[in-house]
Design a protein around this motif. Structure first.
Motif, short mmCIF file in Angstrom:
data_model
loop_
_atom_site.label_atom_id
_atom_site.label_comp_id
_atom_site.label_asym_id
_atom_site.label_seq_id
_atom_site.Cartn_x
_atom_site.Cartn_y
_atom_site.Cartn_z
N ARG A 109 39.75 -19.55 57.16
CA ARG A 109 40.97 -19.83 56.39
C ARG A 109 40.62 -20.73 55.21
NH1 ARG A 109 44.09 -22.06 60.22
NH2 ARG A 109 44.79 -20.02 60.93
N MET A 110 41.00 -20.30 54.02
CA MET A 110 40.69 -21.05 52.79
C MET A 110 41.99 -21.52 52.14
SD MET A 110 37.71 -18.57 51.17
CE MET A 110 37.20 -19.77 49.95
N TRP A 111 41.99 -22.79 51.73
CA TRP A 111 43.13 -23.37 51.01
C TRP A 111 42.69 -23.64 49.57
CZ3 TRP A 111 47.77 -23.71 53.48
CH2 TRP A 111 47.76 -23.60 54.87
N ILE A 112 43.32 -22.92 48.66
CA ILE A 112 42.89 -22.91 47.25
C ILE A 112 43.97 -23.53 46.38
CG2 ILE A 112 42.22 -21.40 45.34
CD1 ILE A 112 41.33 -19.36 47.55
N TYR A 113 43.53 -24.43 45.49
CA TYR A 113 44.47 -25.14 44.61
C TYR A 113 44.19 -24.76 43.16
CZ TYR A 113 46.71 -29.00 42.10
OH TYR A 113 47.48 -29.75 41.24
N SER A 114 45.28 -24.53 42.42
CA SER A 114 45.16 -24.25 40.99
C SER A 114 46.16 -25.10 40.22
CB SER A 114 45.42 -22.76 40.71
OG SER A 114 45.45 -22.51 39.31
N HIS A 115 45.81 -25.45 39.00
CA HIS A 115 46.73 -26.23 38.16
C HIS A 115 48.06 -25.50 38.00
CE1 HIS A 115 48.44 -27.57 34.24
NE2 HIS A 115 48.08 -28.77 34.70
N HIS A 116 47.97 -24.18 37.87
CA HIS A 116 49.19 -23.38 37.78
C HIS A 116 48.84 -21.91 38.01
CE1 HIS A 116 47.52 -23.31 33.65
NE2 HIS A 116 47.86 -22.04 33.71
N ILE A 117 49.83 -21.14 38.43
CA ILE A 117 49.71 -19.69 38.55
C ILE A 117 50.99 -19.09 37.98
CG2 ILE A 117 49.47 -17.71 40.11
CD1 ILE A 117 48.12 -19.55 42.12
N TYR A 118 50.85 -18.45 36.81
CA TYR A 118 52.02 -17.88 36.12
C TYR A 118 51.87 -16.38 35.85
CZ TYR A 118 53.47 -22.69 34.98
OH TYR A 118 53.86 -24.00 35.04
N LYS A 143 53.68 -24.27 39.11
CA LYS A 143 52.84 -25.43 38.83
C LYS A 143 53.19 -26.53 39.84
CE LYS A 143 51.68 -28.56 35.02
NZ LYS A 143 51.97 -28.91 33.62
N PRO A 144 52.24 -26.85 40.73
CA PRO A 144 50.89 -26.29 40.89
C PRO A 144 50.93 -24.94 41.59
CG PRO A 144 51.31 -27.87 42.63
CD PRO A 144 52.54 -27.91 41.75
N GLY A 145 49.79 -24.28 41.58
CA GLY A 145 49.65 -23.02 42.29
C GLY A 145 48.77 -23.22 43.53
N TRP A 160 37.61 -14.93 47.22
CA TRP A 160 37.34 -16.10 46.39
C TRP A 160 36.47 -15.74 45.19
CZ3 TRP A 160 38.88 -20.37 44.65
CH2 TRP A 160 38.07 -21.43 44.28
N ARG A 161 35.52 -14.84 45.41
CA ARG A 161 34.65 -14.41 44.31
C ARG A 161 35.43 -13.60 43.28
NH1 ARG A 161 32.04 -10.22 42.38
NH2 ARG A 161 32.98 -8.84 43.96
N VAL A 162 36.26 -12.67 43.78
CA VAL A 162 36.95 -11.74 42.89
C VAL A 162 38.00 -12.45 42.02
CG1 VAL A 162 38.55 -9.79 42.83
CG2 VAL A 162 36.54 -9.72 44.31
N ILE A 163 38.79 -13.31 42.61
CA ILE A 163 39.89 -13.89 41.83
C ILE A 163 39.39 -14.88 40.78
CG2 ILE A 163 41.55 -13.59 43.71
CD1 ILE A 163 41.40 -16.66 44.12
N ARG A 164 38.23 -15.47 40.98
CA ARG A 164 37.72 -16.41 39.97
C ARG A 164 37.10 -15.70 38.77
NH1 ARG A 164 33.54 -20.16 42.59
NH2 ARG A 164 33.11 -18.26 43.78
N TYR A 165 36.71 -14.46 38.98
CA TYR A 165 36.05 -13.73 37.90
C TYR A 165 37.09 -13.23 36.89
CZ TYR A 165 33.19 -10.24 35.55
OH TYR A 165 32.52 -9.52 34.61
N PRO A 166 36.86 -13.33 35.57
CA PRO A 166 35.62 -13.84 34.95
C PRO A 166 35.69 -15.33 34.59
CG PRO A 166 36.92 -12.71 33.31
CD PRO A 166 37.71 -12.63 34.59
N ASN A 167 36.89 -15.90 34.42
CA ASN A 167 36.88 -17.26 33.86
C ASN A 167 38.09 -18.08 34.30
OD1 ASN A 167 38.76 -15.84 32.43
ND2 ASN A 167 37.96 -16.31 30.40
N TRP A 168 38.45 -18.03 35.57
CA TRP A 168 39.54 -18.90 36.04
C TRP A 168 38.94 -20.28 36.30
CZ3 TRP A 168 43.43 -17.37 40.49
CH2 TRP A 168 44.50 -18.28 40.48
N LYS A 169 39.22 -21.20 35.41
CA LYS A 169 38.55 -22.51 35.43
C LYS A 169 39.30 -23.54 36.28
CE LYS A 169 36.54 -21.78 30.85
NZ LYS A 169 36.45 -22.28 29.44
N HIS A 170 40.61 -23.58 36.16
CA HIS A 170 41.37 -24.64 36.82
C HIS A 170 41.76 -24.23 38.24
CE1 HIS A 170 41.50 -26.67 32.99
NE2 HIS A 170 42.03 -25.59 32.41
N ILE A 171 40.74 -24.03 39.07
CA ILE A 171 40.96 -23.60 40.44
C ILE A 171 39.85 -24.16 41.31
CG2 ILE A 171 39.70 -21.44 40.13
CD1 ILE A 171 41.66 -20.13 42.08
#
Length: 244
Positions: A109-118, A143-145, A160-171
């Protein structure tokens, strides 16, 4: 008359404590030997099916003898000669059963935080990927996501690999849980699907999409899913529900 013969079955130089007892029950009719006796062989070391097969063979052997022939000694010898293979097969079956390994699975189980998801295309990517990888959990939009995914480890890591590609930085992945179970991981999931989580937003900063989610409602949601402790891990403060 209903005599009971005990036969010791051993293979080679086997210690006495490993002897196997085979009982041969003999029921002699008054007209014996002109009428065939009723014979039944049994052993605690034999499974029901093997015992049935042994007695079927014994009955067939007695039936093949000439009518009126004395057969008790021959029956005893037949059981001695033919019971050993059944006993060996029974031992192999028992050993195989005792060596069965309990298959264990681990829920990741992974808990992932992002500055925002819009963005709609990003949310679509998140949900499509979770469904494809058989992951349950949720995505908190705004906000936050916050994203939670649970399932097999390799599937969570691929998500986790797929959603960060190519450049999701604030996560960032704030926390990981691994729970081992002897059954299916489906039995210990906290979520039964991948939910689209949206709560009442507040705040208006002049930007069309700049709104903050109600974290009080989010905390209540976490507690309903036995995860209230995660609030502090995600946000660095202890969550408190407001009095109503």
């Amino acid at each position: 008359m209903n005599p009971l013969l005990l036969l010791d079955q051993r293979q080679g130089s086997v210690p006495k404590e490993y002897e196997v007892k085979v009982e041969l029950q003999v029921l002699l009719p008054h007209m014996y030997p002109h009428v065939a006796p009723q014979l039944f062989a049994r052993s605690n070391a034999l499974h029901r099916q093997q015992q049935l097969q042994l007695n079927t063979g014994l009955t067939s052997h007695i039936s093949s003898l000439d009518s009126g022939e004395l057969c008790i000694c021959g029956a005893v010898q037949w059981v001695k000669d033919h019971s050993l293979p059944y006993l060996e097969n029974s031992k192999i079956s028992s050993e195989s059963a005792s060596k069965e390994v309990v298959v264990k699975e681990t829920l990741h189980r992974m808990w992932i935080y992002s500055h925002h998801i819009y963005r709609q295309e990003l949310r679509k990517k998140i949900f499509d990927c979770a469904r494809k990888l058989n992951l349950t959990g949720f995505c908190l939009t705004g906000k936050p996501g916050v994203i939670c995914v649970e399932g097999l480890r390799e599937n969570c890591e691929e998500f986790w690999r797929v959603i960060r590609y190519p450049n999701w930085k604030h996560i960032s992945c704030k926390h990981v849980e691994n729970i081992e179970t002897e059954g299916s991981v489906d039995n210990i999931r906290l979520f039964h699907a991948f939910e689209d989580l949206q709560f009442q937003a507040h705040g208006d900063y002049g930007l069309r999409n700049d709104y903050h989610m109600d974290l009080g409602q989010f905390l209540e949601f976490l507690k309903q899913h036995q995860s209230g402790h995660i609030f502090q891990i995600l946000f660095g403060v202890e969550g408190k529900l407001s009095d109503k």
